[in-house]
Structures are given as C-alpha cells and as structure tokens.
Write an enzyme that holds these catalytic residues in place. Structure first.
Site, short mmCIF file in Angstrom:
data_model
loop_
_atom_site.label_atom_id
_atom_site.label_comp_id
_atom_site.label_asym_id
_atom_site.label_seq_id
_atom_site.Cartn_x
_atom_site.Cartn_y
_atom_site.Cartn_z
N GLU A 49 26.40 41.28 35.51
CA GLU A 49 27.45 40.63 34.72
C GLU A 49 28.24 41.73 34.03
O GLU A 49 27.68 42.75 33.61
CB GLU A 49 26.83 39.70 33.68
CG GLU A 49 27.88 39.16 32.71
CD GLU A 49 27.45 37.91 31.95
OE1 GLU A 49 26.24 37.74 31.73
OE2 GLU A 49 28.33 37.13 31.58
N CYS A 239 27.81 34.18 31.54
CA CYS A 239 28.81 33.41 30.79
C CYS A 239 30.23 33.74 31.20
O CYS A 239 31.12 32.91 31.02
CB CYS A 239 28.63 33.66 29.30
SG CYS A 239 27.09 32.97 28.67
N ASN A 373 26.90 28.28 35.74
CA ASN A 373 25.95 29.29 35.25
C ASN A 373 24.85 28.59 34.46
O ASN A 373 23.93 28.05 35.05
CB ASN A 373 26.70 30.33 34.41
CG ASN A 373 25.75 31.28 33.69
OD1 ASN A 373 24.75 31.72 34.27
ND2 ASN A 373 26.00 31.56 32.43
N GLU A 374 24.98 28.60 33.14
CA GLU A 374 23.96 27.91 32.31
C GLU A 374 24.56 26.59 31.86
O GLU A 374 25.15 26.52 30.80
CB GLU A 374 23.65 28.77 31.08
CG GLU A 374 22.66 29.85 31.34
CD GLU A 374 22.39 30.70 30.11
OE1 GLU A 374 23.12 30.59 29.10
OE2 GLU A 374 21.45 31.50 30.16
O1 AHR Z 1 23.15 37.95 30.48
C1 AHR Z 1 23.54 37.57 29.23
C2 AHR Z 1 23.86 36.11 29.12
O2 AHR Z 1 22.69 35.39 28.97
C3 AHR Z 1 24.48 35.49 30.32
O3 AHR Z 1 25.85 35.63 30.32
C4 AHR Z 1 24.12 34.06 30.20
O4 AHR Z 1 24.00 33.42 31.42
C5 AHR Z 1 22.85 34.07 29.40
O5 AHR Z 1 22.95 33.25 28.31
#
Ligand code: AHR
Length: 650
Positions: A49, A239, A373-374
C-alpha cells in the site's frame, strides 16, 4: 548430623521435579504422506500500500517531489528564486501545469528553483542519476539551464548544462554523477541564458534501478520483495483503494499509460493519528498498475489487485451519501472488467492494446481480483453483487475475493462471512492487527473453519506489541500463529503481512515489514519470519501432533510440517514461546529409517524488544547450521522464545 525426615521428603520431591522437568519431552509425531493437503503456491505473499511513503519517496525510485507541478499551489516541494511563473497550458492534458523561467536581468543563478525531494534526495557518490525534463524555449533566443545536485549548504556535488534550442516541447536527458554520498541533497535548476525557458515533468532517477528500468523501482527495496519469494502480491491498498472520499479513491485507469500524463491523486494517508499530517503526500501514480503487474511477474507472485466497490473509506464516511448508490455502480463494475482486459486481454482489445503499447504484449495472467478493502455492514454485499454477477458471466476463471471487514471477530465479521458464503465469494479477506496474547491464543483459529465455504485470505495481519514495534516478540508470535495457517492450508490459501514499507521519517503506520531512509533499508525481524515461511511453504501439509492433538500453544509450543515434493524434503516448523528450554522428540512416521542431513535454522533472541534497525540491521536474523539426524526419531532442544525450522532431505 541426621537430616530431618521432612527435609528428606522435600529433597526427594525436588529431585523428582528436576528429574521430571529434565526428562519431560514433547513427543511429536509427523505423518509422512506425499499427497497430504496441498499448500497453494499463493500461500505466503505480500501486501503493498502507498502508506508511509511506500511508493512515492519509497519503492518508486523517482527522487523529485511534485515533478509535474500539480500538487496544490503547484510549487509544493519547490523553492523558487528570480522570475518563475506557473503556466497551465502544458503538453500533458491530465497534468497541464509547468513552469516558465525568465531572465531576471542580473547575474547567474538569478532565476531557478530547488527541489527538496522526499525528506531530501538520497544520492550515492559516483553513482549515475538520470535527470530528465520536458522543455522548450519560450522566447526567440536559445535557452539553456544548469542542473545541479547540491548539499544543504548549496555546495555543488554534481552539475551539467542543458541547451534548449527548440520551441517544441521535447524530452531532454542528462546524467549526473555526485561527488559525495548524501541522504539529503537537493536538485537545483537555474536559467543560464538571457531568455525564457519552459520546464515540465522534472525528474531524477538513479540509473541503477531494479532491473535497470527507466521509471523504475528502488533496487534495494524491490530486491527485498524478491527475496521473500512471495506467492501472491496484493496491491494497491488498503484504505487508499477506498479513498478519503470517492474522488480520491485509487482509480487504476489513471495509473497507466504515459507516465507524464497520469493524473495525480491525493493520498488518503495525508491524515493519520491526530498529531501527524503530511500535506505533501500525493500519489504520482508513476508506480501504477502496469508496474504492479510487472513487479508481480518479476518476483514470481500472483497479482492480486484490489478495486473500489463504490464505498469510500467507511471509517471516514458515516454518511450514506458518501458512497455510490447501488444503481449507479456500473462504471465501477466496468472498471473491474476493463482491468481484467488490461491484464489478460488480447492485444487487439482496448486495454490489452494499452498494455502492449506499454511494453507487455503477453498477458499478465491475472487469476484473482478483490472487490473492496475493509468493508462491513449491509452496504457492502449489495454492492458486491453486481461485480460478482458481471465477473462470473464474463470471466468465470477469475477468483473473487470479498471482505470480512476490519476485525477478525464480532458482529460485523460474522455478518460479513455469512454474506460472503451466501454470495459464494471464492476467498474472504480477513484483517487482524492484534496483541501478542491474541496471536498466541489464536493458532487454532482455523481448525474449526467450514471446509465447504469460501477459502480464507489473511490479507493484512501483524502482531501489535507495546508501541507497535517491529520487535522480536511480535515476530515470534507471528511465527507461532502462522503454524495455524500452514496446518489449515486447505482453508487458508493466502496470507499477506501488512504493510510492506515504511520511511523512517514519514511513517503513518507500524509495524511494517521493511523500513528505509533515503539511502538504506532494513528488513525487520518480522520480515525474516515471512521469508522463512515463503521459502519453506512446501507443497503438502503433514499431520503434526502430540498425543493426536495439534500443537497450538500447549506448554508454549506451536508446530506444523510440510512436505516439499520439488525439493523432496520434509520441513518442520516449531516455535517455543515459553520462557524455558523445551525438549521435543520428533517421530517421523511412514518413512524408511535412515540417517539424514538436516538444515536447522533458528530465529531467536534473549531480548523480546530487539529490533533490526538501519544502523544495526542484523540484530535478529535467522542462523542456519547443517546437522545429521540419526533416524526417524530424534530429539531437539528448543531454546526459550525461539522459532526453529528444519529442512530434512529425503
Ligand atoms: O495497512 C494499513 C491499513 O490497515 C490499511 O490501509 C487498511 O486496510 C487497514 O486498516
């Protein structure tokens, strides 16, 4: 003197106790079978990321910040002097701003600008750096500039002159060779002609990038990824896939094609915990989807792109209107279909053609895609449905990964899983950033998972000790916990530690696998755990038990084993998380008795807080030695708080 009876009794008990603790050994049985549960090639992977300056300022080797003058106010990262004007009718549609340098009517260095880089510009003595710029003269007299690399006191450590004779925009390149190594140099450009010159996309790269590519990657960081032997590569987030709002979500189409024309995006990680704000954190997309696919190929990992499902970051956006209404999801679904075409399509297709023009006519062989993602709650499944319907109809060969949200348990997690089962996602992405205790008590987590439902992708996980350090005790807990992945390889098919990179001067999140500054990088202890698993994934699980029970932390011991059919090797992994030495006796069943050569690798430290650092990168690293074991039954002494890996050649 006569010893009192009571004292004799205690001596006897103590003697027995000592005898017992010395004699007590864990008898571990490993059942050899060539065709045990297959371990997927994707099993141990990595997650990238753009957080902690992982891309711009990190893996992406560009040294100039705001090279296209598109950051807000256009000159962020630059310090100008003399007559410098920002113009907006440049040659690149998506990045129209550029600068005009005009003669200020007096001596040299009268008009120009310096770039601060990312926490400075790291350069090495005698290495080559490729400066490039799109330029034209803007007046009748010929133009010329001088390009310098300077130290913080403006002493010049490399310089070259560049003539700009044309009124047409052209790409100019030159090589600079610094006379000193500096972590915090600057790039200076100044006008040397009595005229006007326009400059756009000002860039400085080391010539020696990963695989020597222009627009390439920082070699030490890419090498560190390669050295993990990852099976799968999840990108580009995190994120940032979702964005602070929908506008700032990661849009892969903006990240491909000519690098000068890739639309800049704000980075969601500008904002982090209250006291940290990084106003200059943008995504140049110089490291875009083409480069991600190419890197996957370079490191031998299956690419796993993550796309927005139409939900902006749910942590930051509580209002339903922040998200795309289900009825308006078509462009998002189309993005997913187009991405599959970009990765795999024939060169005659719209996006396959772009891939070919970028230099890769052969398909990237994409097999996996994650949507969201989440994500959690009812907003997610209703948005996932149109993606699943469209992808299944057009690309039944692609596996779809859904999300179980940001927590590894609780109401939202249970609901998420229930929905992923209903929608028949192929894999479910679980995330867990949890304490030492959670990891130590969780090694049996997957033992009871439903074998008939979607498979598990542990897409982000890391053990959080105090201050979220990358310390030894966290790494040991991860190593212990991962025996549970391995033992359950029929249900856990991929796992990726998170996040990968962190700049020591610009981090927003820890722990991270690899830390770096502008010149150096260090592999954390956690990195070595991932590497040990990555290099020793094996091909088939071997049942590993004590008294027919899996070792999931009893007496502090965690164990799992695999067979590697290619290497014809048994690989035993065992962690002792307790404070005392343990003795284990392995019993290999189903094999002819023979004396065997074994490579014994140990990761251990007597200091739970030990960390690898830029100055001391090898504080805790695995150590290997060759030993012989006499037969199928052999004893192993496990030091307190240590992780062992035995490669047994058959
Ligand atoms: O990797 C850090 C963050 O942790 C990521 O963006 C997210 O998916 C998780 O909350």
């Amino acid at each position: 003197m006569k010893t009192p009876k009571i004292k004799l009794f205690f001596l006897f008990v103590t003697f027995l106790g000592v005898q017992l603790s010395v004699a007590q050994t864990h008898n571990i049985q490993v059942d050899f079978k060539k065709n045990g549960i297959p371990v997927q090639k994707t099993m141990y992977g990595i997650f990238f990321e753009d957080i902690n300056y992982g891309a711009d300022g990190g893996l992406y080797a560009e040294l100039v910040k705001n090279r296209s003058f598109e950051f807000p106010e256009h000159l962020m990262g630059w310090n100008t002097f003399g007559k410098v004007e920002v113009k907006a009718d440049g040659p690149f549609k998506n990045n129209p701003h550029y600068i005009r340098l005009a003669y200020a009517g007096h001596d040299e260095k009268q008009t120009g600008l310096d770039n601060e880089g990312y926490f400075g510009i790291g350069v090495k003595k005698d290495a080559e750096y490729r400066f490039s710029v799109w330029a034209k003269k803007a007046s009748s007299a010929n133009g010329s500039i001088r390009v310098e690399i300077i130290d913080t006191e403006s002493n010049v450590i490399a310089n070259a002159k560049l003539d700009i004779p044309s009124t047409e925009w052209k790409l100019y390149e030159l090589i600079l060779k610094p006379s000193r190594t500096l972590p915090d140099a600057k790039l200076r450009i100044f006008l040397t002609s009595k005229s006007e010159v326009d400059l756009e996309h000002v860039s400085l790269f080391p010539v020696d990038t990963w695989k020597g590519r222009k627009n390439g990657l920082r070699k030490d960081l890419a090498q560190a990824l390669y050295d993990l032997k990852p099976g799968v590569f999840r990108f580009p987030g995190g994120c940032i896939v979702e964005g602070t709002d929908l506008n700032s979500r990661y849009q892969w189409k903006n990240s491909i094609g000519q690098v000068e024309n890739r639309t800049l995006n704000e980075n969601r990680w500008q904002y982090t915990f209250p006291h940290r704000f990084f106003p200059d954190y943008y995504q140049s997309y110089g490291l875009g989807f083409y480069e991600f696919f190419q890197l996957s190929e370079d490191i031998g990992a299956e690419p796993l792109p993550v796309l927005s499902c139409g939900l902006a970051c749910q942590f930051q956006n509580k209002d339903i209107h922040a998200h795309v209404p289900v009825a308006e999801l078509n462009p998002y679904v189309q993005d997913a279909l187009d991405l599959i075409e970009f990765a795999n399509g024939d060169v005659t297709t719209k996006y396959g053609k772009i891939r070919a023009e970028m230099g890769h006519p052969a398909p990237f062989n994409l097999k996996l895609i994650a949507i969201g993602n989440e994500q959690w709650g009812e907003l997610y499944p209703e948005r996932l449905v149109p993606f699943i319907t469209a992808i299944r109809a057009r690309h039944p060969e692609i596996k779809i990964i859904g999300s179980a949200g940001p927590s590894p348990d609780g109401k939202d997690f249970d609901y998420g899983w229930q929905e992923m089962k209903r929608l028949k996602a192929d894999l479910v992405d679980e995330h867990y950033y949890r304490s030492l205790e959670w990891f130590l008590s969780g090694a049996a987590r997957y033992d009871k998972y439903d074998r008939k439902g979607p498979k598990v992708f542990a897409g982000e996980y890391a053990c959080h000790p105090a201050n979220r350090k990358n310390n030894y005790e966290a790494a040991l807990c991860e190593a212990a916990f991962m025996t549970g992945f391995e033992r359950n390889a029929d249900v856990v098919q991929m796992c990726t530690y998170a996040p990968l990179f962190s700049h020591v001067q610009g981090w927003q999140w820890k722990p991270d696998l690899i830390w770096f500054d502008n010149l150096r990088s260090v592999r954390s202890v956690n990195y070595y755990v991932q590497q040990l698993y990555g290099h020793n994934a094996g091909t088939n699980v071997l049942t590993t038990t004590e008294n027919k029970t899996a070792l999931t932390g009893q007496d502090g011991i965690y164990a799992s084993s695999v067979f590697d059919s290619g290497r014809n090797e048994i690989i035993l992994k065992i962690a002792n998380t307790s404070d005392s030495e343990k003795s284990v006796t392995y019993h290999l069943k189903g094999l002819k008795t023979a004396e065997r050569k074994v490579t014994k690798t140990v990761l251990k430290s007597t200091n739970p807080d030990a960390e690898n650092s830029l100055d001391n990168p090898e504080t805790v690293v695995p150590k290997s030695e060759e030993i012989n074991v006499p037969g199928n039954d052999f004893e192993l002494k496990l030091a307190p708080k240590a992780f062992y890996l035995l490669n047994i050649k058959l």
